[in-house]
Motif scaffolding. Structure first.
Motif, short mmCIF file in Angstrom:
data_model
loop_
_atom_site.label_atom_id
_atom_site.label_comp_id
_atom_site.label_asym_id
_atom_site.label_seq_id
_atom_site.Cartn_x
_atom_site.Cartn_y
_atom_site.Cartn_z
N LEU A 310 43.28 45.44 51.20
CA LEU A 310 44.22 46.01 52.37
C LEU A 310 45.41 46.99 52.21
N ILE A 311 46.02 46.66 51.12
CA ILE A 311 46.62 47.73 50.68
C ILE A 311 46.40 49.04 49.62
N GLY A 312 45.86 48.79 48.81
CA GLY A 312 45.75 49.47 47.99
C GLY A 312 45.18 50.84 47.89
N ARG A 313 46.01 51.83 47.38
CA ARG A 313 45.72 52.94 47.48
C ARG A 313 45.28 53.78 46.38
N SER A 314 45.76 53.29 45.34
CA SER A 314 45.28 53.44 44.35
C SER A 314 43.77 53.66 43.83
N ARG A 315 43.12 54.01 42.96
CA ARG A 315 42.20 54.30 42.66
C ARG A 315 41.82 53.44 41.83
N GLN A 316 42.11 52.63 40.62
CA GLN A 316 42.49 51.85 39.89
C GLN A 316 42.49 50.47 40.49
N LEU A 317 42.56 50.28 42.05
CA LEU A 317 43.22 48.71 42.16
C LEU A 317 41.47 48.68 42.98
N LYS A 318 41.43 49.85 44.09
CA LYS A 318 40.39 50.17 44.70
C LYS A 318 39.13 50.08 44.23
N GLU A 319 38.66 50.73 42.26
CA GLU A 319 37.83 49.81 41.84
C GLU A 319 37.62 48.72 41.50
N LEU A 320 38.58 48.10 41.52
CA LEU A 320 39.02 46.74 40.89
C LEU A 320 39.25 46.10 41.78
N GLY A 321 38.54 46.27 43.26
CA GLY A 321 38.28 45.31 44.32
C GLY A 321 37.10 44.92 44.74
N LYS A 322 36.50 46.34 44.03
CA LYS A 322 35.14 46.41 44.29
C LYS A 322 34.46 45.67 42.95
N LEU A 323 34.93 45.53 42.68
CA LEU A 323 34.29 44.67 41.12
C LEU A 323 34.45 42.89 40.84
N GLY A 324 35.88 42.63 41.27
CA GLY A 324 35.86 41.64 41.36
C GLY A 324 35.53 40.91 42.50
N ALA A 325 35.51 41.29 43.62
CA ALA A 325 35.08 40.47 44.81
C ALA A 325 33.83 39.94 44.80
N ILE A 337 41.90 39.29 35.71
CA ILE A 337 42.88 38.22 34.87
C ILE A 337 43.25 39.75 34.13
N PHE A 338 41.83 40.87 33.59
CA PHE A 338 42.64 41.50 32.56
C PHE A 338 42.05 42.45 33.34
N GLY A 339 41.37 43.27 34.09
CA GLY A 339 41.57 44.02 35.37
C GLY A 339 42.28 44.62 35.55
N LEU A 340 43.34 43.80 36.87
CA LEU A 340 44.86 44.08 37.15
C LEU A 340 45.70 44.92 36.56
N PRO A 341 46.11 44.49 34.96
CA PRO A 341 45.49 42.82 34.29
C PRO A 341 47.21 42.00 35.16
N ILE A 342 46.82 40.94 34.86
CA ILE A 342 47.71 39.27 35.10
C ILE A 342 48.76 39.54 33.47
N ILE A 343 46.95 39.07 32.32
CA ILE A 343 48.13 38.67 30.90
C ILE A 343 48.99 39.67 30.57
N MET A 344 50.15 39.46 29.94
CA MET A 344 51.37 39.74 29.21
C MET A 344 51.92 40.93 30.45
N ASN A 345 52.00 40.91 32.29
CA ASN A 345 52.05 41.95 32.50
C ASN A 345 53.61 40.86 33.48
N PRO A 346 55.28 41.55 33.51
CA PRO A 346 56.11 41.60 34.09
C PRO A 346 55.77 40.95 35.56
#
Length: 446
Positions: A310-325, A337-346
């Motif tokens: 819904l909100i992704g403009r960056s290529r990184q998030l768009k591709e991550l959404g396609k891969l993760g869905a 978890i590893f692509g956003l990433p969530i690990i160690m991401n403040p």
């Protein structure tokens, strides 16, 4: 924020490392994995035996016949799930020692049966009769779970101890290997079972009468009451999220401790559901697996994927959404978890911790208020997509699926501003990189 994260890491990492590598917790976790196919099989037939509205179509007599025909499927699996767990623990523990693992499972189940009273009582016309030579199935389910776990640990350790002491019968060369192994296990198994027989005899002279009564009264009942409460549930949820944040599989670590409690609570609900009685527990294994983990995986990242689309403009998030869905629909969320990433991401820490806690509270109080049915004790495979899994876990109630939709909305709202910030950062970095690439290309042309 950096100092806070460093403190958390210093405190949690050593604890998580010890728990993750603990021999007994590993055997316990793997023991439940051995039982899982049988549990799921039984749960499927519980669902089939309790499909809604069929009784109104076929009549009460045909409905009763139908349920009786399917009943053995759950009776031979869910009702005695403790037996499969015991065999699995004994097998995996001895396997970890490099021994004959099949004897680990066999000695564990035999030790448990020695401790189990082979007598049951039934009421006939107001008179209680005692019948010997039978084993009540309830001690092989929720009531016997804790004793079974402890028995499997001790039996496997005793067997391994006697083997290491070389208290074995050595057969001459030329004897078939299967026969040789059987005789090698004879003395260790005999000594182990003798110890458990002595324990049974000793307890027969105590006020508890059996080891089952002792374990259930002093250990299992208080722990089950604690595990069924909201505070312990919130702590478990937070620990799962924190461990994942630092790159450790939070579910494996926390579930190793809580699974025996949650499965016991689950079994109580299943028995009540099949008997048509009021369900006693809100927090069960399916409370956690279906209404928290079962919405895209740990952290309920199905809502995060929705936010990305819904909100992704960056290529990184768009591709991550396609891969993760595709994986996220079936509750596999490592790409997120590893692509956003969530690990160690403040930026991910606050929604990652907050969303599951809020959802756990909403789910708990929705069920406590009677708006949504409590989990019926049916083990729904963890890869079942959200909405369907909520429907099945609550005994075929549409309210279970609707609650999952509400939970997805809650997670989506909590993650929205943080996703927006991440997306803006990624978008800005990509624009800058594109500009630098363009400038480099222009200089090369000139």
């Amino acid at each position: 924020m950096d100092k806070f994260m460093e403190t958390l890491e210093n405190v949690l990492m050593p604890i998580a490392d010890k728990l993750n590598n603990n021999r007994y917790l590993t055997a316990l976790r793997n023991g439940f994995m051995v039982a899982l196919p049988f549990i799921i099989f039984g749960s499927i037939f519980v669902v089939l035996a309790n499909l809604p509205f069929i009784d109104q179509w076929v009549g009460e007599e045909a409905w009763a016949t139908y349920q009786d025909a399917l009943g053995p499927a759950s009776a031979a699996t869910l009702s005695i799930m403790g037996l499969f767990v015991i065999i699995g623990i004994g097998y995996k523990l001895i396997e970890g020692y490099g021994g004959e693992s099949i004897y680990g499972g066999a000695v564990a189940i035999a030790s448990f049966l020695i401790l189990t009273p082979q007598v049951t009582n039934f009421d006939l016309d107001g008179t209680v009769h005692e019948v010997g030579g039978v084993i009540p199935t309830n001690v092989m389910g929720a009531e016997g779970m804790f004793l079974g776990i402890f028995t499997a640990f001790f039996a496997a350790e005793l067997y391994n101890y006697f083997v290491k002491k070389d208290l074995t019968i050595k057969m001459p060369a030329g004897v078939p290997d299967a026969v040789s192994r059987s005789f090698s296990a004879l003395i260790p198994i005999a000594l182990t079972l003798t110890i458990f027989l002595v324990v049974r005899i000793i307890f027969s002279f105590t006020p508890f009468d059996t080891v089952q009564n002792f374990i259930y009264t002093l250990i299992q009942e208080p722990l089950t009451a604690l595990g069924s409460g909201l505070p312990a549930t919130i702590i478990a949820v937070l620990l799962i999220q924190l461990f994942w944040f630092f790159g450790l599989h939070g579910q494996i670590i926390v579930n190793s401790v809580f699974d025996p409690i949650w499965y016991a609570l689950n079994d109580q609900n299943l028995a009540a559901f099949q008997a048509g009685e009021e369900l006693p527990n809100i927090v069960t294994k399916q409370f956690m697996d279906t209404f928290i983990v079962g919405i895209g995986g740990s952290g309920m990242t199905l809502a995060v994927i929705l936010g990305i689309f819904l909100i992704g403009r960056s290529r990184q998030l768009k591709e991550l959404g396609k891969l993760g869905a595709p994986a996220g629909i079936f509750n596999v969320n490592e790409p997120i978890i590893f692509g956003l990433p969530i690990i160690m991401n403040p930026l991910a820490l606050i929604p990652w911790l907050l969303a599951p806690v809020i959802v756990a509270l909403v789910t708990y109080f929705s069920m406590a208020a009677g708006i949504v049915p409590k989990p019926a004790g049916i083990i729904v495979p963890w890869t079942t997509p959200a909405i369907l899994s909520g429907f099945l876990a609550t005994g075929n109630s549409i309210m279970g699926g609707l609650l999952q939709l509400v939970n997805i909305g809650i997670v989506f709202i909590i993650w929205w501003p943080f996703l927006k910030i991440m997306d803006n950062q990624y978008y800005s970095n990509e624009k800058k990189a594109d500009k630098e690439t363009s400038n480099t290309g222009n200089r090369n042309v000139n």
